[in-house]
Design a protein around this motif. Structure first.
Motif, mmCIF file in Angstrom:
data_model
loop_
_atom_site.group_PDB
_atom_site.id
_atom_site.type_symbol
_atom_site.label_atom_id
_atom_site.label_comp_id
_atom_site.label_asym_id
_atom_site.label_seq_id
_atom_site.Cartn_x
_atom_site.Cartn_y
_atom_site.Cartn_z
ATOM 1 N N ASN A 204 -1.862 9.804 -5.889
ATOM 2 C CA ASN A 204 -2.530 10.606 -6.919
ATOM 3 C C ASN A 204 -1.525 11.447 -7.696
ATOM 4 O O ASN A 204 -1.673 11.663 -8.887
ATOM 5 N N GLN A 205 -0.489 11.878 -6.990
ATOM 6 C CA GLN A 205 0.536 12.685 -7.654
ATOM 7 C C GLN A 205 1.304 11.856 -8.697
ATOM 8 O O GLN A 205 1.531 12.303 -9.807
ATOM 9 N N VAL A 206 1.714 10.643 -8.325
ATOM 10 C CA VAL A 206 2.452 9.799 -9.283
ATOM 11 C C VAL A 206 1.500 9.333 -10.389
ATOM 12 O O VAL A 206 1.918 9.043 -11.497
ATOM 13 N N ASP A 207 0.215 9.295 -10.077
ATOM 14 C CA ASP A 207 -0.794 8.912 -11.062
ATOM 15 C C ASP A 207 -0.554 7.484 -11.558
ATOM 16 O O ASP A 207 -0.479 7.225 -12.759
ATOM 17 N N TYR A 208 -0.438 6.560 -10.601
ATOM 18 C CA TYR A 208 -0.198 5.157 -10.948
ATOM 19 C C TYR A 208 -1.303 4.623 -11.852
ATOM 20 O O TYR A 208 -2.486 4.866 -11.610
ATOM 21 N N ALA A 209 -0.885 3.835 -12.847
ATOM 22 C CA ALA A 209 -1.864 3.212 -13.749
ATOM 23 C C ALA A 209 -2.483 1.975 -13.103
ATOM 24 O O ALA A 209 -3.548 1.523 -13.500
ATOM 25 N N GLN A 210 -1.779 1.428 -12.112
ATOM 26 C CA GLN A 210 -2.298 0.250 -11.400
ATOM 27 C C GLN A 210 -1.720 0.295 -9.994
ATOM 28 O O GLN A 210 -0.605 0.768 -9.796
ATOM 29 N N SER A 211 -2.487 -0.164 -8.997
ATOM 30 C CA SER A 211 -1.902 -0.247 -7.659
ATOM 31 C C SER A 211 -2.493 -1.419 -6.904
ATOM 32 O O SER A 211 -3.646 -1.775 -7.111
ATOM 33 N N PHE A 212 -1.672 -2.025 -6.088
ATOM 34 C CA PHE A 212 -2.104 -3.152 -5.264
ATOM 35 C C PHE A 212 -2.015 -2.696 -3.816
ATOM 36 O O PHE A 212 -0.941 -2.308 -3.351
ATOM 37 N N VAL A 213 -3.156 -2.714 -3.143
ATOM 38 C CA VAL A 213 -3.210 -2.236 -1.764
ATOM 39 C C VAL A 213 -3.330 -3.454 -0.846
ATOM 40 O O VAL A 213 -4.163 -4.326 -1.070
ATOM 41 N N PHE A 214 -2.472 -3.514 0.161
ATOM 42 C CA PHE A 214 -2.503 -4.638 1.096
ATOM 43 C C PHE A 214 -2.779 -4.126 2.496
ATOM 44 O O PHE A 214 -2.200 -3.132 2.921
ATOM 45 N N LYS A 215 -3.640 -4.859 3.191
ATOM 46 C CA LYS A 215 -3.897 -4.505 4.591
ATOM 47 C C LYS A 215 -2.794 -5.147 5.423
ATOM 48 O O LYS A 215 -2.506 -6.339 5.261
ATOM 49 N N TYR A 216 -2.179 -4.346 6.273
ATOM 50 C CA TYR A 216 -1.055 -4.836 7.068
ATOM 51 C C TYR A 216 -1.418 -6.108 7.829
ATOM 52 O O TYR A 216 -2.481 -6.206 8.455
ATOM 53 N N SER A 217 -0.502 -7.065 7.766
ATOM 54 C CA SER A 217 -0.686 -8.338 8.473
ATOM 55 C C SER A 217 0.610 -8.649 9.212
ATOM 56 O O SER A 217 1.666 -8.759 8.580
ATOM 57 N N PRO A 218 0.581 -8.724 10.551
ATOM 58 C CA PRO A 218 1.834 -8.983 11.274
ATOM 59 C C PRO A 218 2.362 -10.386 10.961
ATOM 60 O O PRO A 218 1.590 -11.344 10.980
ATOM 61 N N ARG A 219 3.643 -10.481 10.663
ATOM 62 C CA ARG A 219 4.249 -11.777 10.352
ATOM 63 C C ARG A 219 5.205 -12.173 11.456
ATOM 64 O O ARG A 219 6.227 -11.489 11.662
ATOM 65 N N PRO A 220 4.927 -13.248 12.162
ATOM 66 C CA PRO A 220 5.812 -13.652 13.266
ATOM 67 C C PRO A 220 7.245 -13.792 12.773
ATOM 68 O O PRO A 220 7.485 -14.430 11.751
ATOM 69 N N GLY A 221 8.170 -13.161 13.486
ATOM 70 C CA GLY A 221 9.574 -13.230 13.069
ATOM 71 C C GLY A 221 10.013 -11.941 12.400
ATOM 72 O O GLY A 221 11.167 -11.538 12.515
ATOM 73 N N ALA A 222 9.111 -11.259 11.698
ATOM 74 C CA ALA A 222 9.479 -9.979 11.090
ATOM 75 C C ALA A 222 9.459 -8.908 12.178
ATOM 76 O O ALA A 222 8.682 -9.007 13.138
ATOM 77 N N LYS A 223 10.304 -7.899 12.032
ATOM 78 C CA LYS A 223 10.520 -6.897 13.083
ATOM 79 C C LYS A 223 9.226 -6.217 13.544
ATOM 80 O O LYS A 223 8.974 -6.059 14.735
ATOM 81 N N SER A 224 8.383 -5.814 12.595
ATOM 82 C CA SER A 224 7.206 -5.016 12.969
ATOM 83 C C SER A 224 6.200 -5.818 13.793
ATOM 84 O O SER A 224 5.334 -5.244 14.448
#
Ligand code: SAH
Ligand code: SF4
Ligand code: F3S
Length: 442
Positions: free
Chosen positions: A326-346
């Motif tokens: 809200n502070q940056v007041d983005y004109a557009q934003s894409f929100v992604f729900k976290y999805s674990p990817r095998p091989g990636a650290k998280s």
């Protein structure tokens, strides 16, 4: 042969599909737009979230029926999922003929000739830098074109599969990109979108340290492109926030054709989560960069990507993300729900945030965005803006639409001289929560 190409995933994949289509056409093949008329079906796939893979696999699985009716049909999978799964896809999908990884896309015409002759199934996923020079062709010809200036990524954000499936980051040379741009402009292109996982790392030879003050090969490239006569607009996506140094900001403010809009992925507004994501900035350093950009380019607009539900993300972490957005007041934003990817650290950590919580956080951010957009659009009432005319509005054939340099869509009634790919002045005479309507004013 008649080839049908279906693309999943990001703009870089769209660009690769367009380049493959152009290569195939140059080799005498025909690109078709329905599955039924094709001799070859090619699926250019994405791996960034599990849902992206499931979608492509579902579609490819469904093609089994078509192949049963037409045994000569050749089915291939290319791109990021092809790179990640390789042979495994051939084993899982018995009606699949070939798998072409991200480093092998430029070999498609020769591979198709081979498979048509031998019918031997194969998977080719070796990395190759030749893909960089072999993918410059353009199949679509409109006023807009995209140019890939880098491939791959070296940043290894902990959640992200891209560095594994797209390989090490490599950049093209300035002269190569400028030559491609000049040729496009000579063929009627008015707007160019530069593509890369981190475009601002262009020319840094894979070094992951942000460039020193005064130095930015990406800014050098923008300066060269800005000189091309006949080109009206230059856009780029996505840059990583830490790479906006004095040299780049000065160029963005001065260049005549570079649009005043930055897609600046935030991912999270919580320093703890940013650290766990291996993003090399903090909430404060991100906000400081935004402030610096706004003071150099007062009408600049921002858009962003964020991930909700990263492992361990608490309500307090999420509240921080919401606050920054809200502070940056983005004109557009894409929100992604976290999805674990095998091989990636998280993915080594438990995907601890329940799906309902991810969805709830997603909905909150979407509602915040809608409120911000409504306010921004209302503030444009009676203003005159310059738009690049795109064509007939998709939802109302009596209207045309165009986009401001700050990436805001405007609809208007056309006049006799209306033409896609031209700049026009439009006075905004009506606003609603999601769109702007104006009157041609030149
Ligand atoms: N190179 C770009 C991002 C490319 S991927 C950048 O650094 O900004 C596009 C977006 O997908 C990312 O910005 C991120 O928000 C999202 N994303 C990537 N991996 C994800 C994952 N495992 N789960 C959910 N979203 C993810
Ligand atoms: Fe993925 Fe991070 Fe690279 Fe973007 S910068 S592609 S999010 S690893
Ligand atoms: Fe793009 Fe998806 Fe690959 S986002 S780079 S197509 S994993």
């Amino acid at each position: 042969m008649k080839v049908y190409i279906k693309t999943y995933g990001c703009q870089m994949n769209e660009r690769d599909s367009d380049a493959m289509a152009s290569q195939l056409e140059a080799c005498g093949h025909t690109i078709v737009f329905t599955e039924e008329e094709a001799d070859v079906l090619l699926f250019n796939t994405c791996s960034v979230r599990d849902a992206a893979e499931r979608k492509a696999k579902g579609k490819i699985g469904y093609m089994k029926k078509l192949k049963a009716q037409k045994p000569g049909l050749i089915i291939g999978v290319a791109g990021c999922m092809a790179q990640r799964l390789g042979d495994q896809l051939l084993a899982e999908l018995p009606h699949l003929d070939f798998v072409l990884g991200t480093g092998q896309l430029h070999t498609l015409p020769e591979k198709l000739a081979e498979i048509a002759a031998t019918r031997a199934r194969f998977s080719a996923t070796e990395p190759s830098f030749d893909v960089l020079t072999g993918m410059g062709g353009h199949f679509s010809h409109t006023w807009h074109a995209e140019i890939a200036i880098t491939r791959g990524c070296n940043r290894f954000c902990s959640y992200c599969i891209v560095p594994y499936v797209r390989g090490r980051e490599i950049s093209r040379s300035i002269s190569d990109v400028v030559e491609e741009a000049r040729e496009l402009v000579a063929n009627g292109v008015k707007e160019i979108l530069l593509l890369g996982q981190n475009v601002a790392a262009f020319g840094l030879n894979g070094d992951t340290r942000p460039p020193a003050p005064g130095y930015s090969p990406f800014a050098d490239l923008l300066d060269e492109l800005d000189k091309i006569d006949g080109l009206l607009r230059i856009r780029y996506t996505s840059p990583y926030v830490s790479y906006f140094n004095d040299r780049l900001i000065e160029t963005l403010a001065r260049a005549k054709k570079v649009c005043h809009n930055i897609h600046l992925p935030l991912q999270s507004g919580s320093d703890r989560i940013l650290k766990e994501m291996n993003r090399q900035y903090t909430r404060d350093s991100y906000l400081a960069k935004v402030a610096e950009l706004r003071s150099a380019i007062p009408d600049i607009t921002f858009s962003t990507d964020v991930i909700v539900g990263f492992p361990g993300e608490t309500d307090a972490d999420f509240a921080l993300t919401r606050e920054v957005m809200n502070q940056v007041d983005y004109a557009q934003s894409f929100v992604f729900k976290y999805s674990p990817r095998p091989g990636a650290k998280s993915a080594e950590r438990q995907d601890s945030v329940p799906e309902e919580v991810k969805e709830e956080r997603n909905q909150i951010l979407l509602a915040d965005l809608a409120a911000r957009v409504e306010k921004r659009l209302a503030g444009m009432y009676q203003k005159t803006v310059e738009v690049l005319v795109e064509g007939v509005s998709p939802r109302n054939p009596e209207r045309w639409s165009g986009r401001t340099g700050t990436n805001i869509m405007v609809h208007f009634e056309p006049d006799d001289k209306i033409q896609a790919g031209t700049l026009r002045q439009v006075k905004i005479i009506q606003t609603n929560p999601v769109s702007l309507f104006g009157k041609l004013a030149d």
